[in-house]
Scaffold this active site. Structure first.
Site, PDB file in Angstrom:
ATOM      1  CG  PHE A 164      -0.276   0.460   2.504  1.00 19.49           C
ATOM      2  CD1 PHE A 164      -0.109   1.812   2.786  1.00 19.49           C
ATOM      3  CD2 PHE A 164       0.206  -0.464   3.425  1.00 19.49           C
ATOM      4  CE1 PHE A 164       0.521   2.236   3.950  1.00 19.49           C
ATOM      5  CE2 PHE A 164       0.846  -0.054   4.581  1.00 19.49           C
ATOM      6  CZ  PHE A 164       1.005   1.295   4.846  1.00 19.49           C
ATOM      7  CD  GLU A 191      -5.647  -5.839   0.117  1.00 17.40           C
ATOM      8  OE1 GLU A 191      -4.799  -5.869  -0.805  1.00 17.40           O
ATOM      9  OE2 GLU A 191      -5.509  -6.449   1.195  1.00 17.40           O
ATOM     10  CB  SER A 241       4.477  -7.263   5.786  1.00 13.30           C
ATOM     11  OG  SER A 241       3.575  -8.280   5.409  1.00 13.30           O
ATOM     12  CB  CYS A 296      10.547  -0.549   2.560  1.00 12.49           C
ATOM     13  SG  CYS A 296      11.214   0.056   1.021  1.00 12.49           S
TER      14      CYS A 296
HETATM   15  P1  NAD Z   1       1.310  -6.601   3.108  1.00 14.35           P
HETATM   16  O1  NAD Z   1       2.312  -7.693   3.214  1.00 14.35           O
HETATM   17  O2  NAD Z   1       0.211  -6.547   4.090  1.00 14.35           O
HETATM   18  O3  NAD Z   1       0.601  -6.638   1.677  1.00 14.35           O
HETATM   19  C1  NAD Z   1       1.352  -6.690   0.492  1.00 14.35           C
HETATM   20  C2  NAD Z   1       0.552  -7.419  -0.575  1.00 14.35           C
HETATM   21  O4  NAD Z   1       0.320  -8.762  -0.170  1.00 14.35           O
HETATM   22  C3  NAD Z   1      -0.818  -6.806  -0.850  1.00 14.35           C
HETATM   23  O5  NAD Z   1      -1.012  -6.785  -2.247  1.00 14.35           O
HETATM   24  C4  NAD Z   1      -1.789  -7.730  -0.150  1.00 14.35           C
HETATM   25  O6  NAD Z   1      -3.017  -7.841  -0.845  1.00 14.35           O
HETATM   26  C5  NAD Z   1      -1.077  -9.062  -0.138  1.00 14.35           C
HETATM   27  N1  NAD Z   1      -1.314  -9.850   1.089  1.00 14.35           N
HETATM   28  C6  NAD Z   1      -1.455  -9.370   2.362  1.00 14.35           C
HETATM   29  N2  NAD Z   1      -1.615 -10.378   3.222  1.00 14.35           N
HETATM   30  C7  NAD Z   1      -1.573 -11.520   2.508  1.00 14.35           C
HETATM   31  C8  NAD Z   1      -1.667 -12.902   2.842  1.00 14.35           C
HETATM   32  N3  NAD Z   1      -1.835 -13.299   4.088  1.00 14.35           N
HETATM   33  N4  NAD Z   1      -1.576 -13.803   1.843  1.00 14.35           N
HETATM   34  C9  NAD Z   1      -1.384 -13.416   0.573  1.00 14.35           C
HETATM   35  N5  NAD Z   1      -1.292 -12.114   0.194  1.00 14.35           N
HETATM   36  C10 NAD Z   1      -1.383 -11.186   1.149  1.00 14.35           C
HETATM   37  O7  NAD Z   1       2.155  -5.229   3.092  1.00 14.35           O
HETATM   38  P2  NAD Z   1       1.589  -3.742   3.143  1.00 14.35           P
HETATM   39  O8  NAD Z   1       1.086  -3.471   4.509  1.00 14.35           O
HETATM   40  O9  NAD Z   1       0.727  -3.465   1.990  1.00 14.35           O
HETATM   41  O10 NAD Z   1       2.950  -2.923   2.907  1.00 14.35           O
HETATM   42  C11 NAD Z   1       3.792  -2.538   3.939  1.00 14.35           C
HETATM   43  C12 NAD Z   1       4.980  -3.458   4.056  1.00 14.35           C
HETATM   44  O11 NAD Z   1       5.686  -3.494   2.828  1.00 14.35           O
HETATM   45  C13 NAD Z   1       5.992  -3.000   5.082  1.00 14.35           C
HETATM   46  O12 NAD Z   1       6.443  -4.118   5.814  1.00 14.35           O
HETATM   47  C14 NAD Z   1       7.123  -2.426   4.241  1.00 14.35           C
HETATM   48  O13 NAD Z   1       8.398  -2.440   4.838  1.00 14.35           O
HETATM   49  C15 NAD Z   1       7.080  -3.305   3.072  1.00 14.35           C
HETATM   50  N6  NAD Z   1       7.709  -2.703   1.915  1.00 14.35           N
HETATM   51  C16 NAD Z   1       8.920  -3.167   1.538  1.00 14.35           C
HETATM   52  C17 NAD Z   1       9.579  -2.607   0.472  1.00 14.35           C
HETATM   53  C18 NAD Z   1      10.915  -3.111   0.058  1.00 14.35           C
HETATM   54  O14 NAD Z   1      11.386  -2.715  -0.984  1.00 14.35           O
HETATM   55  N7  NAD Z   1      11.550  -3.978   0.811  1.00 14.35           N
HETATM   56  C19 NAD Z   1       8.987  -1.548  -0.221  1.00 14.35           C
HETATM   57  C20 NAD Z   1       7.735  -1.093   0.175  1.00 14.35           C
HETATM   58  C21 NAD Z   1       7.110  -1.685   1.251  1.00 14.35           C
END
Ligand code: NAD
Length: 495
Positions: A164, A191, A241, A296
């Site tokens: 997000f 989403e 994450s 991140c």
């Molecule tokens: P998230 O892991 O909750 O969601 C990421 C994606 O995974 C979304 O598209 C979501 O629909 C999907 N998802 C969520 N839970 C799921 C599950 N249980 N099973 C399958 N798919 C699932 O992450 P977020 O809250 O959207 O983003 C924030 C996180 O992203 C932070 O931890 C941040 O550090 C990380 N991030 C990392 C980088 C990097 O380059 N390392 C860059 C941006 C963000």
């Protein structure tokens, strides 16, 4: 699902139930569940997003597979023409897109503009594909009169699953490279922020990519699982994450896919006693509180080295107090809302935990949470933090900064080594030898020397280490080209 149910703003501001973009058409999702997309600064409903169905993925894969043979055979120079058009469309709609990012995510307009610019830069780099994806060869390379060469080939259908926190930028670490190299592509935005990619898909349609080359599928967990399990998808790019990154990496690898999965982070900013404070402090603040800490690359721990009298810690606390919290669309606002009510409550709980574990709360941002509508947390600073505390070890993903005081660079490096994450680390110093030691040893993917946010430009790779990254090839730059192609070796003898 469906958390906050906000009031609908009047008129066109409400986008209704979003559709998928598959095979060049806007089609309804087969999903039975949907969720409201909410402006986190106002709590107004912006749209409803379908939470996905395996049939949506099936349709997108079918379209992407059908488009692949002709797209692959399109010469690279022709393949990049719609990317050039997309670049200019993104530029024409730059301000509109930035406002959309702020509206659905909350970051300030200035931050949103920067993120749109980063997306555009990735398109620019991918336009160089005719040169960038060239192979190499050697006459008589295998033996006398037997030549050997490598060509880079696209592999088929790739998909990206996005977080997000960067609605415009993160998908563009992958999309331009995947299609420029001759693959076809499916994007699943978060989403929580589907609207920016929805708008960009309209621009993609206008740019003239053949139907099925780029597809957009909305959804959440069900959609992700369908993408991970689909046998006709060759590779997955994931950003999100750490627990989900680990899951995606394992499950997609089980299906024999290539995977790059970027996870969470806990980034350390080291302040040496000789740091140029007037430069370092604004950098620290930008890193810790930019995008309300939802980045991140956010610096979430400052380690001060030999900070006599706690002067550096005091300067950080004082500067943090001056930041203005509010709606990111308003001028003069430094820190926008966090993404949701749930995120706000999680961050407030983390602050309470820091207090309970004995850290000293120097700046308390919890007051901002009383401001409604919107999901706000003000800049929060702890000092007297120790490396073992939960607030040191876990990603809070909000505007919360912990300050740890140590005596030596060695101790600062030991703290970084002891963290589960390895995305980025920065040092502020005037001493070249100290900086060299730091960049040599810090076990992270990105190092900043007097830079608060060590964000690589599009022509450089981006990724972390340890629990911040699962895979080998990072996003962006040459790594992206390697990820989206396979080197085929040809050994040639003519009689
Ligand atoms: P998230 O892991 O909750 O969601 C990421 C994606 O995974 C979304 O598209 C979501 O629909 C999907 N998802 C969520 N839970 C799921 C599950 N249980 N099973 C399958 N798919 C699932 O992450 P977020 O809250 O959207 O983003 C924030 C996180 O992203 C932070 O931890 C941040 O550090 C990380 N991030 C990392 C980088 C990097 O380059 N390392 C860059 C941006 C963000």
């Amino acid at each position: 699902m469906g958390m906050a149910r906000g009031p609908r703003p009047p008129g066109a501001a409400y986008a209704g139930l979003l559709r998928n973009y598959i095979g060049g058409e806007w089609v309804p999702s087969q999903a039975t569940e949907q969720q409201q997309v909410v402006n986190p600064a106002t709590e107004e409903a912006l749209a409803d997003v379908p939470l996905g169905h395996p049939a949506d993925v099936e349709a997108a894969v079918a379209a992407a597979r059908a488009a692949f043979p002709a797209w692959r055979q399109t010469p690279p120079r022709e393949r990049v023409q719609p990317l050039y058009r997309l670049k200019s469309l993104l530029e024409q709609h730059r301000e509109e897109l930035a406002r959309l990012v702020t509206t659905e995510h909350g970051k300030t307009l200035e931050e949103a503009r920067g993120s749109v610019q980063r997306a555009i830069e990735n398109v620019e780099v991918a336009c160089g594909i005719p040169s960038l994806m060239m192979g190499y060869g050697l006459e008589d390379g295998a033996a006398r009169a037997i030549d050997e060469e490598v060509v880079r080939q696209p592999l088929g259908v790739f998909a990206a699953i996005c977080p997000f926190n960067f609605p415009a930028m993160v998908p563009f670490w992958f999309l331009p490279y995947a299609v420029a190299t001759g693959n076809t592509f499916i994007i699943k935005p978060s989403e929580q922020v589907p609207l920016t990619q929805q708008r960009i898909a309209e621009l993609i349609a206008e740019a003239g990519f053949p139907p099925g080359v780029i597809n957009l599928v909305h959804g959440a967990r069900t959609t992700v699982d369908a993408l991970l399990d689909h046998p006709a998808i060759t590779g997955i790019s994931f950003v999100g994450s750490t627990p989900v990154a680990r899951y995606v990496y394992r499950r997609a690898a089980e299906q024999g896919k290539r995977v790059q999965a970027q996870g969470g982070a806990k980034n350390v900013l080291v302040l040496m006693p000789d740091a140029v404070l007037e430069q370092a402090i604004p950098n620290v603040l930008g890193s810790a509180f930019g995008s309300a800490g939802q980045r991140c690359l956010a610096g979430s721990l400052v380690v001060t080295v030999a900070d006599r009298g706690g002067q550096q810690a005091s300067a950080i606390a004082e500067a943090a107090r001056s930041l203005r919290v509010g709606n990111g669309l308003e001028p003069g606002v430094d820190v926008g809302p966090v993404i949701s009510e749930q995120a706000r409550d999680r961050i407030l709980a983390a602050i309470q935990q820091g207090i309970d574990e004995g850290a000293r709360l120097r700046v308390d941002g919890r007051g901002a949470a009383e401001r409604r509508p919107g999901f706000f947390v003000g800049p929060t600073v702890f000092d007297q933090v120790t490396p073992a505390m939960t607030i040191s070890q876990t990603e809070i993903f909000g505007p919360v900064l912990g300050i740890i005081a140590v005596d030596t660079l060695e101790e600062a490096l030991a703290i970084i080594e002891g963290l589960p994450y390895g995305n980025a680390a920065s040092i502020f110093t005037r001493d070249g030898k100290v900086a060299r030691e730091f960049r040599y040893r810090a076990p992270v993917g990105n190092v900043g020397i007097n830079i608060g946010v060590a964000a690589p430009m599009a022509y450089f790779p981006f990724g972390g280490r340890k629990a911040s990254f699962f895979g080998t090839l990072h996003g962006q730059g040459r790594d992206a080209i390697a990820f989206f192609t396979d080197p085929k070796v040809v050994i040639i003898r003519w009689f």
